[in-house]
Write a protein that holds these residues in place. Structure first.
Motif, mmCIF file in Angstrom:
data_model
loop_
_atom_site.group_PDB
_atom_site.id
_atom_site.type_symbol
_atom_site.label_atom_id
_atom_site.label_comp_id
_atom_site.label_asym_id
_atom_site.label_seq_id
_atom_site.Cartn_x
_atom_site.Cartn_y
_atom_site.Cartn_z
ATOM 1 N N GLY A 311 53.096 13.774 69.797
ATOM 2 C CA GLY A 311 52.591 14.165 71.112
ATOM 3 C C GLY A 311 53.450 13.595 72.215
ATOM 4 N N GLN A 312 53.104 13.976 73.429
ATOM 5 C CA GLN A 312 53.843 13.502 74.600
ATOM 6 C C GLN A 312 52.860 12.881 75.576
ATOM 7 N N VAL A 313 53.134 11.677 75.971
ATOM 8 C CA VAL A 313 52.276 10.949 76.901
ATOM 9 C C VAL A 313 53.111 10.546 78.103
ATOM 10 N N GLY A 314 52.484 9.926 79.052
ATOM 11 C CA GLY A 314 53.221 9.521 80.236
ATOM 12 C C GLY A 314 54.374 8.605 79.921
ATOM 13 N N TYR A 315 55.533 8.914 80.468
ATOM 14 C CA TYR A 315 56.741 8.096 80.326
ATOM 15 C C TYR A 315 57.311 8.055 78.917
ATOM 16 N N GLY A 316 56.866 8.945 78.027
ATOM 17 C CA GLY A 316 57.442 8.896 76.702
ATOM 18 C C GLY A 316 56.918 9.951 75.755
ATOM 19 N N ILE A 317 57.562 9.992 74.577
ATOM 20 C CA ILE A 317 57.205 10.913 73.498
ATOM 21 C C ILE A 317 56.911 10.076 72.260
#
Length: 433
Positions: A311-317
């Motif tokens: 998944g993709q979250v804030g400031y990163g993958i």
């Protein structure tokens, strides 16, 4: 390739690219003018002549040759001549009037005049034969049949129109024969005559001795010596003024690039030293409780080159990974790394200092300049927000039993307390339950 070798490899590549490009730009004239051309049975046509595959910069303007089929022609003023042979040792051409080739009755009457000083008639030693007798032949010009004849220029005969045409000595002897005919005259004219050219051969000889090729500077209207590096005035000797301009320019560019990379490497080493000091301080402070430090190569190996994206979250993958001992992990690779190294280490310390039975643990981290990652425990049931929401709206299956809701509230309370206490939300976005 080792990252430390990359700057050196780049510098070597630039050297290899810069020097050949400079040479190619400057030795184009050398390559073009070092190739003589051929027309018919006349070979090795060289300076001062040009034409064919030799551009105007390879010869003197008055010495342009035109090859049509197997016939080589030279134009002097308004008269075109067939070039029968070239003698470079004597600097002479054997030419024949093109308008009189197989034609004793030209439409226009032009005298054979040469362009001095480029071309002159050579001085031929020896006695000339006695005065030519009148030789009459018929000539049909403009549908009018006329009586024509040839004779020496000093003869006082009156003519309506005359042209002067040289012939060689052997043909002249045949024309004095009482049995000579118009065919004899045609052969004499087609046999041609010699003319001599004049150029400053000393300059060309010096150029060839120095490894150069003779040419002509069209801008200055003077001799030019084409060398493998660039055009020179007279020779390819390195002592001539202006030599090495191309090489000097290339050297300046390469030196500037080397200085730039040296300064950049020095600055990066300084930053690495400061960051390593912060990391060592952090590791010493936390001792055995500190998360493990991985290098970026290990992160790639753990995630199998970032093969499976979770998944993709804030400031990163977030990627799925596996440690050497078989433990599954979730690796969060940060995509925005504007923060300095000290802030990142402080955040790692804050996350690793938070412990709760219902919060995934930070197992390790990676810090190599702009390449940064966090290694967490892997929870197979995904994150809470993925469970509640689906395609941007509340999922129809999004219900939890009271025990799980109470657990979630307990986690949320602990979550808030820790965030308030540490004043950092970095890493909580991967809260798998």
């Amino acid at each position: 390739m080792d990252a430390k070798l990359l700057p050196l490899t780049l510098i070597i590549s630039l050297v290899l690219l810069a020097i050949p490009s400079c040479v190619c730009q400057n030795d184009m004239q050398y390559r073009l003018c070092s190739q003589p051309f051929r027309c018919g049975n006349i070979r090795e046509i060289d300076y001062p002549f040009w034409g064919g595959n030799r551009p105007a910069s390879c010869g003197i303007p008055d010495f342009k040759l035109n090859c049509q089929g197997d016939v080589l022609r030279l134009r002097i003023d308004s008269v075109s001549y067939r070039v029968l042979s070239i003698d470079y040792s004597m600097h002479t051409l054997k030419v024949a009037r093109d308008d009189l080739w197989n034609n004793l009755c030209p439409r226009f009457l032009y005298n054979t005049t040469l362009k001095f000083p480029s071309f002159t008639f050579p001085l031929v030693p020896g006695d000339l034969p006695e005065m030519l007798p009148y030789k009459v032949f018929n000539c049909n010009m403009n549908q009018t049949n006329s009586c024509s004849f040839y004779l020496e220029p000093d003869n006082q005969a009156t003519c309506n129109g005359t042209i002067l045409v040289p012939v060689n000595r052997s043909a002249l002897h045949l024309l004095t024969n009482l049995t000579a005919t118009s065919t004899t005259l045609s052969r004499a004219l087609e046999g041609g005559f010699s003319i001599q050219w004049w150029v400053d051969n000393d300059n060309c000889n010096l150029s060839k001795q120095s490894g150069g090729v003779c040419g002509y500077n069209q801008d200055s209207g003077s001799f030019s010596c084409y060398c493998t590096d660039r055009p020179h005035d007279l020779t390819c000797d390195g002592t001539r003024p202006g030599n090495g301009v191309c090489i000097t320019t290339t050297g300046i560019v390469i030196s500037s690039i080397i200085i730039f990379f040296i300064r950049k490497q020095h600055r990066l080493r300084k930053l690495d030293k400061e960051s390593n000091q912060n990391i060592n301080k952090f590791l010493l402070t936390h001792g055995s409780l500190a998360p493990k430090r991985y290098n970026y190569r290990e992160i790639k190996k753990i995630t199998k080159s970032f093969k499976e994206k979770l998944g993709q979250v804030g400031y990163g993958i977030v990627y799925k990974g596996e440690l050497p001992d078989g433990q599954l992990v979730a690796v969060k690779v940060l995509t925005e790394t504007d923060k300095n190294g000290e802030e990142f280490i402080n955040e790692v310390a804050s996350i690793s200092g938070t412990s709760h039975v219902n919060i995934v643990n930070l197992l390790g981290f990676c810090y190599e300049r702009k390449k940064r990652a966090l290694v967490y425990e892997y929870m197979p049931n995904r994150s809470l927000d993925k469970f509640i929401y689906s395609s941007g709206s509340l999922s129809s299956d999004a219900y939890l039993e009271w025990e799980k809701l109470l657990l979630g509230r307990q986690i949320s309370s602990s979550f808030s307390l820790n965030v308030e206490a540490e004043n950092s939300a970095e890493g909580w976005e991967t809260g798998y339950v």
